[in-house]
Design an enzyme around this catalytic site. Structure first.
Site, PDB file in Angstrom:
ATOM      1  N   ASP A 203       0.862  -1.189   0.000  1.00 30.03           N
ATOM      2  CA  ASP A 203       0.000   0.000   0.000  1.00 30.03           C
ATOM      3  C   ASP A 203       0.895   1.234   0.000  1.00 30.03           C
ATOM      4  O   ASP A 203       2.081   1.159   0.359  1.00 30.03           O
ATOM      5  CB  ASP A 203      -0.927   0.026   1.229  1.00 30.03           C
ATOM      6  CG  ASP A 203      -1.884   1.219   1.187  1.00 30.03           C
ATOM      7  OD1 ASP A 203      -2.398   1.548   0.104  1.00 30.03           O
ATOM      8  OD2 ASP A 203      -2.112   1.848   2.244  1.00 30.03           O
ATOM      9  N   SER A 204       0.303   2.367  -0.366  1.00 31.59           N
ATOM     10  CA  SER A 204       1.052   3.622  -0.314  1.00 31.59           C
ATOM     11  C   SER A 204       1.434   3.954   1.126  1.00 31.59           C
ATOM     12  O   SER A 204       2.392   4.678   1.359  1.00 31.59           O
ATOM     13  CB  SER A 204       0.193   4.753  -0.882  1.00 31.59           C
ATOM     14  OG  SER A 204      -0.991   4.867  -0.114  1.00 31.59           O
TER      15      SER A 204
ATOM     16  N   CYS B  24     -11.129   2.505  -0.752  1.00 26.03           N
ATOM     17  CA  CYS B  24      -9.764   2.875  -0.391  1.00 26.03           C
ATOM     18  C   CYS B  24      -9.470   2.094   0.885  1.00 26.03           C
ATOM     19  O   CYS B  24     -10.300   2.083   1.807  1.00 26.03           O
ATOM     20  CB  CYS B  24      -9.668   4.379  -0.132  1.00 26.03           C
ATOM     21  SG  CYS B  24      -8.104   4.861   0.645  1.00 26.03           S
ATOM     22  N   THR B  25      -8.314   1.445   0.932  1.00 23.15           N
ATOM     23  CA  THR B  25      -8.043   0.567   2.077  1.00 23.15           C
ATOM     24  C   THR B  25      -7.771   1.336   3.376  1.00 23.15           C
ATOM     25  O   THR B  25      -7.720   0.733   4.444  1.00 23.15           O
ATOM     26  CB  THR B  25      -6.877  -0.396   1.771  1.00 23.15           C
ATOM     27  OG1 THR B  25      -5.744   0.362   1.324  1.00 23.15           O
ATOM     28  CG2 THR B  25      -7.272  -1.399   0.706  1.00 23.15           C
ATOM     29  N   HIS B  26      -7.612   2.653   3.289  1.00 18.17           N
ATOM     30  CA  HIS B  26      -7.512   3.442   4.522  1.00 18.17           C
ATOM     31  C   HIS B  26      -8.899   3.596   5.181  1.00 18.17           C
ATOM     32  O   HIS B  26      -8.977   3.807   6.394  1.00 18.17           O
ATOM     33  CB  HIS B  26      -6.973   4.848   4.232  1.00 18.17           C
ATOM     34  CG  HIS B  26      -5.489   4.923   4.021  1.00 18.17           C
ATOM     35  ND1 HIS B  26      -4.876   4.416   2.913  1.00 18.17           N
ATOM     36  CD2 HIS B  26      -4.504   5.474   4.792  1.00 18.17           C
ATOM     37  CE1 HIS B  26      -3.568   4.654   2.995  1.00 18.17           C
ATOM     38  NE2 HIS B  26      -3.319   5.282   4.120  1.00 18.17           N
TER      39      HIS B  26
ATOM     40  N   CYS C  54      -4.173  -1.533  -2.253  1.00 21.04           N
ATOM     41  CA  CYS C  54      -4.328  -0.095  -2.494  1.00 21.04           C
ATOM     42  C   CYS C  54      -5.189   0.041  -3.736  1.00 21.04           C
ATOM     43  O   CYS C  54      -4.800  -0.423  -4.820  1.00 21.04           O
ATOM     44  CB  CYS C  54      -2.953   0.527  -2.721  1.00 21.04           C
ATOM     45  SG  CYS C  54      -3.011   2.268  -3.189  1.00 21.04           S
ATOM     46  N   ASN C  55      -6.364   0.649  -3.576  1.00 15.75           N
ATOM     47  CA  ASN C  55      -7.264   0.794  -4.719  1.00 15.75           C
ATOM     48  C   ASN C  55      -6.690   1.735  -5.760  1.00 15.75           C
ATOM     49  O   ASN C  55      -6.903   1.562  -6.955  1.00 15.75           O
ATOM     50  CB  ASN C  55      -8.611   1.341  -4.258  1.00 15.75           C
ATOM     51  CG  ASN C  55      -9.358   0.319  -3.449  1.00 15.75           C
ATOM     52  OD1 ASN C  55     -10.138  -0.454  -3.988  1.00 15.75           O
ATOM     53  ND2 ASN C  55      -9.111   0.280  -2.155  1.00 15.75           N
ATOM     54  N   THR C  56      -5.963   2.746  -5.294  1.00 21.47           N
ATOM     55  CA  THR C  56      -5.426   3.737  -6.216  1.00 21.47           C
ATOM     56  C   THR C  56      -4.406   3.075  -7.141  1.00 21.47           C
ATOM     57  O   THR C  56      -4.442   3.278  -8.363  1.00 21.47           O
ATOM     58  CB  THR C  56      -4.791   4.893  -5.418  1.00 21.47           C
ATOM     59  OG1 THR C  56      -5.753   5.337  -4.459  1.00 21.47           O
ATOM     60  CG2 THR C  56      -4.398   6.034  -6.308  1.00 21.47           C
TER      61      THR C  56
ATOM     62  N   GLU D 218      -2.822   9.275   7.572  1.00 23.16           N
ATOM     63  CA  GLU D 218      -1.360   9.067   7.600  1.00 23.16           C
ATOM     64  C   GLU D 218      -0.698   9.957   8.652  1.00 23.16           C
ATOM     65  O   GLU D 218       0.282   9.573   9.276  1.00 23.16           O
ATOM     66  CB  GLU D 218      -0.740   9.358   6.219  1.00 23.16           C
ATOM     67  CG  GLU D 218      -1.041   8.303   5.164  1.00 23.16           C
ATOM     68  CD  GLU D 218      -0.335   6.965   5.392  1.00 23.16           C
ATOM     69  OE1 GLU D 218       0.851   6.964   5.767  1.00 23.16           O
ATOM     70  OE2 GLU D 218      -0.993   5.931   5.214  1.00 23.16           O
TER      71      GLU D 218
ATOM     72  N   TYR E  14      -0.987   8.498  -2.649  1.00 24.77           N
ATOM     73  CA  TYR E  14      -0.964   8.287  -4.094  1.00 24.77           C
ATOM     74  C   TYR E  14      -2.165   8.940  -4.780  1.00 24.77           C
ATOM     75  O   TYR E  14      -2.114   9.232  -5.972  1.00 24.77           O
ATOM     76  CB  TYR E  14      -1.021   6.784  -4.397  1.00 24.77           C
ATOM     77  CG  TYR E  14       0.303   6.032  -4.342  1.00 24.77           C
ATOM     78  CD1 TYR E  14       1.411   6.541  -3.681  1.00 24.77           C
ATOM     79  CD2 TYR E  14       0.413   4.790  -4.962  1.00 24.77           C
ATOM     80  CE1 TYR E  14       2.603   5.827  -3.636  1.00 24.77           C
ATOM     81  CE2 TYR E  14       1.601   4.071  -4.919  1.00 24.77           C
ATOM     82  CZ  TYR E  14       2.695   4.592  -4.259  1.00 24.77           C
ATOM     83  OH  TYR E  14       3.871   3.883  -4.232  1.00 24.77           O
ATOM     84  N   GLY E  15      -3.227   9.111  -4.020  1.00 25.53           N
ATOM     85  CA  GLY E  15      -4.518   9.505  -4.609  1.00 25.53           C
ATOM     86  C   GLY E  15      -4.552  10.846  -5.290  1.00 25.53           C
ATOM     87  O   GLY E  15      -5.496  11.152  -6.016  1.00 25.53           O
TER      88      GLY E  15
HETATM   89  N1  DGL Z   1      -4.985   2.915   0.588  1.00 26.38           N
HETATM   90  C1  DGL Z   1      -4.911   3.562  -0.701  1.00 26.38           C
HETATM   91  C2  DGL Z   1      -6.114   3.159  -1.538  1.00 26.38           C
HETATM   92  O1  DGL Z   1      -6.696   2.099  -1.260  1.00 26.38           O
HETATM   93  C3  DGL Z   1      -4.693   5.017  -0.469  1.00 26.38           C
HETATM   94  C4  DGL Z   1      -4.209   5.750  -1.632  1.00 26.38           C
HETATM   95  C5  DGL Z   1      -3.463   7.020  -1.355  1.00 26.38           C
HETATM   96  O2  DGL Z   1      -2.312   6.917  -0.960  1.00 26.38           O
HETATM   97  O3  DGL Z   1      -4.015   8.084  -1.622  1.00 26.38           O
HETATM   98  O4  DGL Z   1      -6.512   3.816  -2.453  1.00 26.38           O
END
Ligand code: DGL
Length: 270
Positions: free
Chosen positions: A7-8, A194-196, A70-72, A162, A39-40
């Protein structure tokens, strides 16, 4: 026999928790690209370059299979990485498909033609890059017909998580849910894309109301990974040691991760 989880930042820990519980015998190597999170708000090109480097780092750890938790990265980079050709014996999987299979009442890997499903109005909460990619709508269209999707780009939520600023994260979630409801007053399901966001799941559920079923990825990814590994036992790589790696400040990332998971997590420099 290690599997890589990427993940990011800290969001993928929600997936890690679930896969560790489901597959306790598998060592997982977790990589957080904290130096480049979030990353988003990055371009697809940038996300692709960073994700490729992270995946290669996990291959170096002896992980043949890497899950983009990470979905992004899944939305902006996965297809390109797969189409670009992977080294022999290596695989990269994303987190979108298990979620959409659950939403559309399918068994894992069921690729039959699209059909009508119970949900009709779906609210998608995701990062700006995931929303812009329209990857969710594309994957959904392969599996379901007649589903109306309204997407809300949740700017700022990942940054706040974060930074460990959960008060700001909560306020932002509430305002993004309000913005979504102005566009779609009565969704019957909501996707935390988003996994967050599972770290804020109770806030999403409360703001959406009890009538909205909230789909969150961790448990779904764990089930589909267990199914995948049962079908592809050769994808357990040679790595033996579970590890937490970060491109950021290891001490700071360890503190935040420990607070989120409520158990001691020690990151080391990637
Ligand atoms: N956990 C990432 C996701 O699922 C976060 C992406 C990010 O860093 O913006 O999209």
């Amino acid at each position: 026999m290690a599997v890589g989880i990427f993940d990011s930042g800290l969001g993928g820990l929600t997936v890690l928790e679930a896969v560790q519980k489901r597959l306790p015998e598998v060592p997982f190597v977790y990589l957080a690209d904290s130096a480049h999170a979030p990353y988003g708000v990055r371009t697809p090109e940038d996300i692709h370059t960073l994700t490729r480097a992270a995946v290669a780092r996990l291959w170096e750890e002896g992980c043949d299979l890497v899950i983009l938790a990470c979905n992004t990265a899944s939305a902006a980079a996965l297809r390109r990485i797969q189409e670009g050709g992977l080294p022999e014996g290596k695989r990269v999987l994303g987190v979108f498909v298990p979620l959409i299979e659950a939403l559309t009442e399918r068994d894992w890997g069921d690729n039959s033609p699209p059909r009508e499903v119970a949900v009709k109005h779906v609210a998608l909460f995701a990062t700006p890059a995931t929303v812009a990619s329209r990857a969710f709508q594309r994957e959904l269209a392969f599996r379901a017909i007649g589903v109306d999707v309204e997407a809300q780009a949740c700017a700022g939520v990942v940054d706040a998580i974060e930074e460990g600023d959960m008060i700001l994260a909560e306020a932002l979630v509430r305002s993004h849910v309000e913005a979504l409801k102005r566009k779609m007053p009565a969704p019957d399901a909501a996707v935390l894309g988003c996994t967050h966001y599972p770290l804020m799941e109770s806030v999403f559920q409360e703001a959406l109301g009890p009538g909205v079923k909230v789909f969150s990825q961790a448990g779904l990814v764990a089930e589909s990974l267990a199914d995948y590994l049962a079908r592809h036992p050769d994808m357990l790589g040679v790595g033996q040691e579970p590890k937490f790696l970060t491109t950021g400040d290891a001490a700071q990332v360890s503190d935040r991760a420990t607070a989120f998971l409520r158990r001691k997590i020690a990151f080391e420099a990637a």
